[in-house]
Write a protein that holds these residues in place. Structure first.
Motif, PDB file in Angstrom:
ATOM      1  N   TYR A   1      12.106  -0.456  -0.259  1.00 19.04           N
ATOM      2  CA  TYR A   1      11.050  -0.369   0.657  1.00 19.04           C
ATOM      3  C   TYR A   1      10.266  -1.667   1.008  1.00 19.04           C
TER       4      TYR A   1
ATOM      5  N   GLN B   1       3.187   1.899   1.750  1.00 21.07           N
ATOM      6  CA  GLN B   1       2.646   2.701   0.805  1.00 21.07           C
ATOM      7  C   GLN B   1       3.711   3.230  -0.067  1.00 21.07           C
ATOM      8  N   GLN B   2       4.985   3.504   0.489  1.00 21.75           N
ATOM      9  CA  GLN B   2       6.082   3.913  -0.358  1.00 21.75           C
ATOM     10  C   GLN B   2       6.488   2.776  -1.350  1.00 21.75           C
TER      11      GLN B   2
ATOM     12  N   SER C   1       3.924   2.991  -4.164  1.00 22.36           N
ATOM     13  CA  SER C   1       3.779   3.533  -5.090  1.00 22.36           C
ATOM     14  C   SER C   1       5.112   3.593  -5.982  1.00 22.36           C
TER      15      SER C   1
ATOM     16  N   ARG D   1       2.815   3.266   6.427  1.00 25.55           N
ATOM     17  CA  ARG D   1       3.664   4.442   5.544  1.00 25.55           C
ATOM     18  C   ARG D   1       4.751   3.616   4.823  1.00 25.55           C
TER      19      ARG D   1
ATOM     20  N   LYS E   1      17.324   5.310  -4.084  1.00 23.71           N
ATOM     21  CA  LYS E   1      16.857   6.818  -4.419  1.00 23.71           C
ATOM     22  C   LYS E   1      17.687   7.445  -5.416  1.00 23.71           C
TER      23      LYS E   1
END
Length: 442
Positions: free
Chosen positions: A192, A207-208, A211, A204, A172
Motif C-alpha cells: 500500500y 490509511q490502508q 492499518s 484512503r 492480500k
C-alpha cells in the motif's frame, strides 16, 4: 533386506525431523531476538545470529544417519546459511542442488528466491517464487512475489502501476491464508505504501497502509521488532505531517538496528527542518517592519483572482462563493467556503524536495507555514509573491521531543489549487504521480 531399507528410511526421516527442529530454533533465535535480549543489545544481534548459525551448521554437518547429498538435507543446509541478512554463495549452491534433485520442494524454491533477492538478481528471484507457487499456493511465496514485483525496474509507468497492483493482490492473498502472520501484514503495508507514493498520495491508501502495519505489530512480536516497519511507517507519517509519530518511528528503527544509519539521519533531518521552520515562522522570515507593512498594505482583493470573483470551483466541479477570512479565524481541518490571502516571507526545501514549504503572512500579521505537495521540482514561489489559498486545510502541530515545536500549517495537495499574484498556475506545475520513495529492504 527389504525391512532394513524401510528401517533406514524411517530413521533417516527421524533425523531430518530433528534437523528441521534445529533449523527452526535458529530462525526463532533470529526472529524473536528481542524477546530474550533488551533493545540495548541490538548492535550485537548480527554477531549473535552468525555465531548461532555456525553452531547449527556444525550440528547439521555432524548428523549421522541421513544422506547428505539428498534434497531435504541440502535444503536445510541452504536455509541455515541463508539466515543472515547478506548474500551467501554457499547457500545458493546448496539450494540450487536441492531444487535440481527435487523440483517440488517449495521451501527450497522460496529460500533460493530469497538468496537471489539478496544478491540483487530480482528477475531470477521472481522465477523462483513463481515456480514455488506453481507447485503449491503458500503465503511465503506470495509475500516474496509481492516484494519482487515492486522492485522490478521498468521504464513504462503503466507496467509499473500493474506491478504495484499485482503486488497488493499477492500480499492480500498471503494475509488471507494466515491472518495471524505479522510478516504478511507488514508486506501488505509496504505494498500500500508503494501504491500511495506512485498514485497521487490518496489519504484512503495511506490509511490502508497504516492499518496493515498496525495489524502486523499486533499479530506477532517479530513484526513489532522489525526496524523496517518502523522506518517505512515513519516515512508515511512524515508525509501525513504527523511529525511526532514520524520522529518516534525513525528513533525506534534506529534503536532496533543501530548499524543502519538511515533512520538516525532521517530523524535528524526532520528535527532540523522543524527547527528551521519554527525559527522562520517566529521571525516572519526576517522581513522587517517597514518592508512587511508595505508588502501587506498592497494586498488587494484583485489578487484573489478566480477566488474573489465567483469563478472558483471546488474539486468536484461545483461553483462556490468564497469568503475572505484572516488566518487567525481558520479552524482545524478543511475550511469550506473560505479563502485566505497573504504574502510569502520565506521558503524552505527539504532533502526530498517534497513538500515545497513557505511562510505566509496575512494582513493581521499572522504567519503560517504552507506545505505544497505533488509539484514539479521547478515550481516554487518567491518572497513577496501574493498567494491566495481556497478552502485551506489547517493543521495545528504540537511536537514534543528534546525540544518542543508548536506551529500552524496549511496543507495544499497540488500547486494548481493556489492563486499566485492573482493568477492560476499552469497545469505543467503539477507532478504526475511518481515514486519519490520506495520501501526499505523488506
Amino acid at each position: 533386506p527389504a525391512s532394513e531399507s524401510v528401517m533406514a528410511a524411517a530413521s533417516e526421516a527421524d533425523t531430518i525431523r530433528r534437523l528441521e527442529e534445529l533449523v527452526a530454533r535458529l530462525y526463532r533465535f533470529r526472529d524473536a531476538y528481542f524477546e530474550t535480549h533488551g533493545v540495548e543489545h541490538a548492535a550485537r544481534k548480527p554477531q549473535d545470529v552468525a555465531e548461532e548459525m555456525e553452531s547449527t551448521l556444525k550440528e547439521l554437518e555432524g548428523a549421522e544417519g541421513c544422506t547428505k547429498h539428498k534434497a531435504p538435507y541440502l535444503m536445510l543446509k541452504g536455509k541455515v546459511l541463508n539466515v543472515r541478512a547478506d548474500y551467501s554463495p554457499q547457500a545458493e549452491e546448496a539450494l540450487s542442488r536441492a531444487v535440481k534433485l527435487d523440483p517440488g520442494l517449495v521451501e527450497a524454491w522460496n529460500q533460493l528466491g530469497e538468496v537471489y533477492w539478496k544478491k540483487g538478481d530480482i528477475a531470477t528471484a521472481r522465477t523462483c517464487f513463481s515456480g514455488a507457487l506453481n507447485h503449491c499456493r503458500n503465503k511465503v511465496s506470495l509475500r516474496h512475489l509481492s516484494m519482487v514485483l515492486r522492485q522490478l525496474s521498468c521504464q513504462d509507468p503503466e507496467e509499473r502501476a500493474r506491478n504495484v497492483a499485482n503486488s497488493i493482490t499477492h500480499a492480500k492473498e498471503a494475509v488471507q491464508m494466515d491472518v495471524q502472520d505479522g510478516t504478511s501484514w507488514y508486506i501488505l503495508g509496504n505494498a500500500y505504501l508503494s501504491l500511495f507514493f506512485s498514485s497521487g498520495q490518496s489519504p484512503r491508501i495511506s490509511q490502508q497502509a497504516l492499518s496493515a502495519y498496525a495489524r502486523a505489530e499486533k499479530a506477532d512480536t517479530t513484526a513489532a521488532c522489525n526496524p523496517d516497519l518502523h522506518f517505512n511507517r515513519a516515512t508515511l507519517y512524515k508525509y501525513e505531517e504527523s511529525y511526532q509519530e514520524a520522529l518516534e518511528g525513525f528513533s525506534r528503527a534506529s534503536l532496533l538496528d543501530p548499524a543502519w544509519p538511515e533512520p538516525k539521519l532521517r530523524e535528524q533531518q526532520l528535527m532540523d527542518f522543524l527547527e528551521r521552520l519554527t525559527g522562520h515562522l517566529q521571525n516572519k522570515g526576517k522581513v522587517k517592519g517597514k518592508k512587511l507593512q508595505s508588502m501587506l498594505g498592497s494586498l488587494q482583493p484583485s489578487l484573489l483572482g478566480p477566488c474573489g470573483d465567483g469563478r472558483y470551483q471546488d474539486p468536484s466541479g461545483h461553483k462556490v462563493v468564497l469568503q475572505q477570512r484572516p488566518l487567525s479565524a481558520l479552524k482545524p481541518g478543511v475550511n469550506t467556503g473560505v479563502v485566505v490571502l497573504g504574502r510569502v516571507v520565506f521558503s524552505l526545501t527539504t532533502e526530498e524536495k517534497i513538500p515545497f514549504t513557505f511562510g505566509l503572512v496575512d494582513v493581521e500579521g499572522s504567519c503560517f507555514a504552507v506545505m505544497v505537495y505533488n509539484m514539479v521540482e521547478t515550481w516554487g514561489v518567491l518572497i513577496g509573491d501574493s498567494v491566495a489559498i481556497p478552502e485551506p486545510h489547517l493543521k495545528q502541530h504540537q511536537i514534543h521531543r528534546e525540544k518542543t515545536f508548536s506551529f500552524s500549517s496549511l496543507r495544499v495537495e497540488s500547486p494548481l489549487l493556489l492563486i499566485v499574484n492573482g493568477k492560476t498556475q499552469e497545469p505543467g506545475c503539477q507532478a504526475s504521480a511518481t515514486v519519490v520513495y520506495s520501501p526499505q529492504s523488506e
